[in-house]
Design a protein around this motif. Structure first.
Motif, PDB file in Angstrom:
ATOM      1  N   SER A 157      92.377  78.133  36.280  1.00 16.06           N
ATOM      2  CA  SER A 157      92.791  76.736  36.180  1.00 16.06           C
ATOM      3  C   SER A 157      93.788  76.330  37.263  1.00 16.06           C
ATOM      4  O   SER A 157      94.206  75.166  37.317  1.00 16.06           O
ATOM      5  N   TYR A 158      94.167  77.265  38.123  1.00 15.73           N
ATOM      6  CA  TYR A 158      95.150  76.996  39.171  1.00 15.73           C
ATOM      7  C   TYR A 158      94.597  75.954  40.135  1.00 15.73           C
ATOM      8  O   TYR A 158      93.483  76.088  40.645  1.00 15.73           O
ATOM      9  N   ALA A 159      95.349  74.909  40.400  1.00 13.47           N
ATOM     10  CA  ALA A 159      94.843  73.768  41.172  1.00 13.47           C
ATOM     11  C   ALA A 159      94.966  73.930  42.685  1.00 13.47           C
ATOM     12  O   ALA A 159      94.267  73.260  43.439  1.00 13.47           O
ATOM     13  N   CYS A 160      95.856  74.791  43.158  1.00 13.96           N
ATOM     14  CA  CYS A 160      96.063  74.944  44.617  1.00 13.96           C
ATOM     15  C   CYS A 160      95.034  75.924  45.161  1.00 13.96           C
ATOM     16  O   CYS A 160      95.334  77.087  45.443  1.00 13.96           O
ATOM     17  N   VAL A 161      93.807  75.443  45.330  1.00 15.18           N
ATOM     18  CA  VAL A 161      92.686  76.324  45.672  1.00 15.18           C
ATOM     19  C   VAL A 161      92.478  76.486  47.168  1.00 15.18           C
ATOM     20  O   VAL A 161      91.723  77.358  47.596  1.00 15.18           O
ATOM     21  N   ASN A 162      93.114  75.658  47.972  1.00 11.18           N
ATOM     22  CA  ASN A 162      92.913  75.747  49.415  1.00 11.18           C
ATOM     23  C   ASN A 162      93.707  76.902  50.006  1.00 11.18           C
ATOM     24  O   ASN A 162      94.854  77.142  49.630  1.00 11.18           O
ATOM     25  N   ASP A 163      93.088  77.632  50.935  1.00  9.71           N
ATOM     26  CA  ASP A 163      93.749  78.783  51.563  1.00  9.71           C
ATOM     27  C   ASP A 163      94.963  78.378  52.385  1.00  9.71           C
ATOM     28  O   ASP A 163      95.819  79.217  52.678  1.00  9.71           O
ATOM     29  N   HIS A 164      95.019  77.126  52.779  1.00 10.29           N
ATOM     30  CA  HIS A 164      96.133  76.656  53.605  1.00 10.29           C
ATOM     31  C   HIS A 164      97.039  75.707  52.816  1.00 10.29           C
ATOM     32  O   HIS A 164      97.626  74.784  53.383  1.00 10.29           O
ATOM     33  N   LYS A 179     100.514  71.172  48.095  1.00 10.58           N
ATOM     34  CA  LYS A 179     100.656  70.546  49.401  1.00 10.58           C
ATOM     35  C   LYS A 179     100.010  71.415  50.466  1.00 10.58           C
ATOM     36  O   LYS A 179      99.986  72.644  50.339  1.00 10.58           O
ATOM     37  N   CYS A 180      99.489  70.776  51.495  1.00 17.50           N
ATOM     38  CA  CYS A 180      98.961  71.529  52.632  1.00 17.50           C
ATOM     39  C   CYS A 180     100.127  72.168  53.389  1.00 17.50           C
ATOM     40  O   CYS A 180     101.209  71.583  53.484  1.00 17.50           O
ATOM     41  N   ASN A 181      99.900  73.382  53.905  1.00 14.63           N
ATOM     42  CA  ASN A 181     100.920  74.062  54.690  1.00 14.63           C
ATOM     43  C   ASN A 181     101.294  73.241  55.917  1.00 14.63           C
ATOM     44  O   ASN A 181     100.540  72.367  56.355  1.00 14.63           O
ATOM     45  N   LYS A 182     102.441  73.570  56.491  1.00 12.43           N
ATOM     46  CA  LYS A 182     102.865  72.922  57.721  1.00 12.43           C
ATOM     47  C   LYS A 182     101.817  73.176  58.806  1.00 12.43           C
ATOM     48  O   LYS A 182     101.338  74.294  58.975  1.00 12.43           O
ATOM     49  N   GLY A 183     101.463  72.138  59.518  1.00 15.19           N
ATOM     50  CA  GLY A 183     100.427  72.258  60.537  1.00 15.19           C
ATOM     51  C   GLY A 183      99.056  71.854  60.035  1.00 15.19           C
ATOM     52  O   GLY A 183      98.089  71.856  60.796  1.00 15.19           O
ATOM     53  N   TYR A 189      93.976  69.985  46.975  1.00 12.52           N
ATOM     54  CA  TYR A 189      93.299  70.315  45.720  1.00 12.52           C
ATOM     55  C   TYR A 189      91.815  70.612  45.929  1.00 12.52           C
ATOM     56  O   TYR A 189      91.110  70.936  44.974  1.00 12.52           O
ATOM     57  N   LEU A 190      91.348  70.508  47.189  1.00 11.21           N
ATOM     58  CA  LEU A 190      89.956  70.837  47.520  1.00 11.21           C
ATOM     59  C   LEU A 190      89.938  72.099  48.373  1.00 11.21           C
ATOM     60  O   LEU A 190      90.842  72.318  49.190  1.00 11.21           O
ATOM     61  N   ARG A 191      88.907  72.914  48.216  1.00 13.00           N
ATOM     62  CA  ARG A 191      88.843  74.196  48.943  1.00 13.00           C
ATOM     63  C   ARG A 191      88.831  74.006  50.457  1.00 13.00           C
ATOM     64  O   ARG A 191      89.350  74.831  51.190  1.00 13.00           O
ATOM     65  N   ASP A 192      88.229  72.932  50.921  1.00  9.28           N
ATOM     66  CA  ASP A 192      88.213  72.668  52.365  1.00  9.28           C
ATOM     67  C   ASP A 192      89.003  71.402  52.689  1.00  9.28           C
ATOM     68  O   ASP A 192      88.732  70.730  53.683  1.00  9.28           O
TER      69      ASP A 192
END
Length: 262
Positions: A157-164, A179-183, A189-192
């Protein structure tokens, strides 16, 4: 003059929303007005006050755009506020025809600019259709009291699914946000959803030669160049014309000596 007032209360309890302490301000308008904002359930848990007055009680002497106590007052609210109600101090606030109208509301700070006409007409209510704009914050897992640590232990159920992306505990008290990483920028919340930002498109990031890399950028100053293998700036090597001249002269001298010996 009698006009309809903006909503004097709101209750968000039981929802994922909270009143934004960063974006909203309790705002009071009037020439002799003292108003309070407090918790709708128990005004002893949170209460703030704001007062507005006018020089000589004359609204025409007010400065448009200023909200520092003369005709307009505003103050911050605490984080995690789920509900509120607004009320006037009737002992202090005594509207008169000369003093004009009085208002008190929770308002989005960036969407409000004071005008002295608000005190002499229904312009304030008319400007917002009777409902002053405000901002609500939200977070995932608010009702369950989730944190990044507890949510991360539940991958299903973890919502932060994006690798970055990175998880941040909610600034409004409970829950978390992604939040998206710096850069990177986009929807964490989306994988891509998080895409690399090309900082080199904005000249403010680099005064030298800019080279975009995944998740960041490298700025090479003058007299350096970017080495893609080392992924760093390296000094530009100068070719020595003097050395070349010495080698050429030595070679010619060697050949002349051979001729003489022959």
């Amino acid at each position: 003059m009698k006009v309809s007032s903006p909503p004097s209360n709101m209750d968000l309890e039981g929802s994922v929303f909270r009143l934004s302490p960063a974006a909203n301000r309790f705002t009071v308008l009037g020439c002799k007005t003292l108003a309070y904002i407090g918790d709708a359930d128990d005004d002893a848990s949170y209460t703030a006050v704001c007062g507005a007055t006018c020089k000589g009680g004359d609204p025409s002497l007010l400065t448009n755009g200023s909200c520092e106590g003369m005709g307009c007052c505003r103050t911050a609210i605490p984080k995690g506020l789920e509900n509120y109600r607004v009320w006037f101090d009737r002992n202090f606030s005594a509207p008169t025809p000369a003093a004009g109208c009085s208002y008190a509301a929770l308002v989005e700070e960036s969407n409000f600019t004071f005008s002295s006409t608000y005190l002499s007409s229904s312009a304030f209510v008319d400007a917002y259709g009777g409902q002053a704009p405000l901002v609500l914050d939200w977070a995932i897992g608010t009702l369950a009291g989730e944190t990044c640590e507890s949510a991360g232990a539940k991958p299903e159920s973890y919502a932060c699914v994006n690798d970055h992306s990175v998880c941040v505990d909610s600034p409004i008290g409970r829950g978390y946000i992604c939040k998206c990483n710096k850069g990177y920028q986009g929807n964490a919340y989306l994988r891509d959803g998080c895409k690399d930002v090309d900082e080199c498109l904005d000249p403010q990031y680099c005064e030298g030669t800019c080279h975009n890399i995944i998740g960041g950028f490298i700025c090479c100053p003058q007299k350096t160049k970017y080495d893609p293998q080392k992924m760093q700036c390296t000094p530009i090597k100068k070719n020595s014309l003097l050395t070349g001249t010495h080698l050429f002269s030595y070679s010619m001298l060697y050949k002349n000596n051979e001729n003489l010996n022959g």
